[in-house]
Write an enzyme that holds these catalytic residues in place. Structure first.
Site, PDB file in Angstrom:
ATOM      1  N   GLU A 146       0.853  -1.181   0.000  1.00 21.08           N
ATOM      2  CA  GLU A 146       0.000   0.000   0.000  1.00 21.08           C
ATOM      3  C   GLU A 146       0.893   1.236   0.000  1.00 21.08           C
ATOM      4  O   GLU A 146       1.736   1.408   0.895  1.00 21.08           O
ATOM      5  CB  GLU A 146      -0.915   0.018   1.224  1.00 21.08           C
ATOM      6  CG  GLU A 146      -1.851   1.230   1.238  1.00 21.08           C
ATOM      7  CD  GLU A 146      -2.799   1.267   2.423  1.00 21.08           C
ATOM      8  OE1 GLU A 146      -3.582   2.225   2.516  1.00 21.08           O
ATOM      9  OE2 GLU A 146      -2.750   0.346   3.257  1.00 21.08           O
ATOM     10  N   ASP A 150      10.734   6.466  -0.210  1.00 17.26           N
ATOM     11  CA  ASP A 150      10.261   6.545  -1.586  1.00 17.26           C
ATOM     12  C   ASP A 150       9.864   5.166  -2.096  1.00 17.26           C
ATOM     13  O   ASP A 150      10.707   4.268  -2.213  1.00 17.26           O
ATOM     14  CB  ASP A 150      11.383   7.138  -2.444  1.00 17.26           C
ATOM     15  CG  ASP A 150      10.925   7.532  -3.828  1.00 17.26           C
ATOM     16  OD1 ASP A 150       9.879   7.036  -4.280  1.00 17.26           O
ATOM     17  OD2 ASP A 150      11.624   8.342  -4.463  1.00 17.26           O
ATOM     18  N   ASP A 180      -1.829  12.141  -4.127  1.00 17.82           N
ATOM     19  CA  ASP A 180      -1.880  13.576  -4.415  1.00 17.82           C
ATOM     20  C   ASP A 180      -2.223  13.775  -5.891  1.00 17.82           C
ATOM     21  O   ASP A 180      -1.517  13.279  -6.770  1.00 17.82           O
ATOM     22  CB  ASP A 180      -0.523  14.202  -4.093  1.00 17.82           C
ATOM     23  CG  ASP A 180      -0.582  15.726  -4.040  1.00 17.82           C
ATOM     24  OD1 ASP A 180      -1.361  16.311  -4.820  1.00 17.82           O
ATOM     25  OD2 ASP A 180       0.132  16.317  -3.219  1.00 17.82           O
ATOM     26  N   LYS A 193      -2.600  21.178 -10.697  1.00 17.27           N
ATOM     27  CA  LYS A 193      -2.104  22.135 -11.684  1.00 17.27           C
ATOM     28  C   LYS A 193      -1.431  21.403 -12.843  1.00 17.27           C
ATOM     29  O   LYS A 193      -0.670  20.461 -12.636  1.00 17.27           O
ATOM     30  CB  LYS A 193      -1.129  23.108 -11.031  1.00 17.27           C
ATOM     31  CG  LYS A 193      -1.769  24.005  -9.975  1.00 17.27           C
ATOM     32  CD  LYS A 193      -0.754  24.957  -9.374  1.00 17.27           C
ATOM     33  CE  LYS A 193      -1.403  25.852  -8.319  1.00 17.27           C
ATOM     34  NZ  LYS A 193      -0.430  26.772  -7.696  1.00 17.27           N
ATOM     35  N   ASP A 208     -10.604  10.863  -5.629  1.00  9.95           N
ATOM     36  CA  ASP A 208     -11.821  11.682  -5.714  1.00  9.95           C
ATOM     37  C   ASP A 208     -11.599  12.876  -6.633  1.00  9.95           C
ATOM     38  O   ASP A 208     -12.393  13.815  -6.635  1.00  9.95           O
ATOM     39  CB  ASP A 208     -12.257  12.151  -4.321  1.00  9.95           C
ATOM     40  CG  ASP A 208     -11.268  13.115  -3.684  1.00  9.95           C
ATOM     41  OD1 ASP A 208     -10.084  13.118  -4.085  1.00  9.95           O
ATOM     42  OD2 ASP A 208     -11.676  13.874  -2.777  1.00  9.95           O
ATOM     43  N   ARG A 265     -12.260   9.169   6.653  1.00 11.38           N
ATOM     44  CA  ARG A 265     -12.690  10.543   6.905  1.00 11.38           C
ATOM     45  C   ARG A 265     -12.333  11.450   5.729  1.00 11.38           C
ATOM     46  O   ARG A 265     -13.106  12.339   5.352  1.00 11.38           O
ATOM     47  CB  ARG A 265     -12.048  11.066   8.191  1.00 11.38           C
ATOM     48  CG  ARG A 265     -12.628  10.487   9.468  1.00 11.38           C
ATOM     49  CD  ARG A 265     -11.917  11.019  10.688  1.00 11.38           C
ATOM     50  NE  ARG A 265     -10.526  10.568  10.733  1.00 11.38           N
ATOM     51  CZ  ARG A 265      -9.636  10.975  11.639  1.00 11.38           C
ATOM     52  NH1 ARG A 265      -9.984  11.870  12.548  1.00 11.38           N
ATOM     53  NH2 ARG A 265      -8.408  10.511  11.633  1.00 11.38           N
ATOM     54  N   GLU A 280     -12.130  10.591   2.609  1.00 13.18           N
ATOM     55  CA  GLU A 280     -13.093  10.337   1.548  1.00 13.18           C
ATOM     56  C   GLU A 280     -14.418  11.010   1.854  1.00 13.18           C
ATOM     57  O   GLU A 280     -15.059  11.589   0.972  1.00 13.18           O
ATOM     58  CB  GLU A 280     -13.297   8.833   1.382  1.00 13.18           C
ATOM     59  CG  GLU A 280     -14.264   8.468   0.279  1.00 13.18           C
ATOM     60  CD  GLU A 280     -14.388   6.973   0.082  1.00 13.18           C
ATOM     61  OE1 GLU A 280     -15.210   6.552  -0.749  1.00 13.18           O
ATOM     62  OE2 GLU A 280     -13.660   6.228   0.763  1.00 13.18           O
TER      63      GLU A 280
END
Length: 263
Positions: free
Chosen positions: A94, A146, A169, A173, A205, A243, A245
């Protein structure tokens, strides 16, 4: 912040590997007293730095480092040494687990699967260790650093049964899109440690990122969509609603799940 061996390093790979555009920002601030205590106490057993200097034996990682420490008087040493070797179990990687609540919930719901959880967020690392300890979970290990270096340098071929990337993330932009994790180059790299049939589960999302994920995964020859219509998947029950989500849903965001298999 932590003495050697008692917590995650600030830059575990150091100068051993080339600098590149990263899809994350390391965060070590706002560590609570409870999180710091969990890191100092549990990191030597359940945590490791992604330094790129060694190949990890996942079977050994989840077996030996999960054992409880022996009493100071040494009682139980014979029983410890004669304990049967832990059988090989499926391991799911994960990448990015936030504060660890969903990871702990998934680990508790599926104790037969080991979860290798990787993040650079120190408070989240401490919180996940605390949750795992409180719930008696032995199938969670926490990697600091990483994930690219982990996949490229430290994992053996075909050692993973799954990959989870939840709410990475989105770098909204346009000039930052190159920082998004789900890119063809990342999928090339992940294909090595993933076994045939391994499930790749992504969720976001951010609708534009969801569309990009679908395009990139659908266009990669090493992965196939589990959905017959070639689109997004319904949210599987195995992924808890977090939370984070919930906050996105309250803002009107639509959460998209993608379920692909390694060919």
């Amino acid at each position: 912040m932590f003495p050697d061996g008692e917590g995650p390093s600030a830059d575990p790979a150091g100068s051993h590997h080339e600098r590149r555009i990263r899809s994350f920002q390391p965060r070590r601030s706002r560590v609570t007293a409870g999180q710091r205590a969990a890191l100092r106490r549990l990191w030597p057993r359940w945590g490791f730095d992604i330094d790129g200097q060694r190949r990890i034996d996942l079977r050994d990682l989840f077996a030996s480092s999960g054992e409880r420490e022996l009493p100071p008087d040494g009682r139980g040493e014979r029983e410890h040494s004669e304990r049967p070797e832990r059988p090989e179990r499926p391991v799911v990687l994960e990448i990015g687990f936030g504060m660890g609540e969903a990871t702990a919930e998934m680990a508790a719901a599926d104790p037969g699967t080991d979860i290798l959880a990787v993040d650079v967020h120190t408070p989240g690392q401490g919180n996940l260790l605390r949750l795992a300890d409180e719930r008696g979970l032995t199938n969670v290990r926490v990697g600091n650093g990483d994930a690219i270096i982990l996949l490229r340098e430290m994992l053996a071929p075909e050692c993973l049964s799954g990959l989870r990337v939840y709410f990475p993330d989105p770098w909204p932009k346009k000039r930052h899109h190159k920082r998004r994790l789900i890119q063809p180059e990342f999928l090339d790299l992940a294909a090595g440690p993933l076994r045939s049939g391994a499930l790749v589960h992504c969720a976001t999302d951010w609708e534009p990122y969801a569309e990009q994920m679908l395009d990139v995964l659908s266009g990669h020859p090493a992965y196939e969509n589990t959905q017959l219509d070639g689109g997004f998947a319904p949210r599987p029950e195995i992924r808890p609603r977090t939370r984070f989500e919930g906050q996105g849903l309250e803002k009107g965001h639509k959460v998209r799940d993608l379920l692909f298999r390694r060919v």
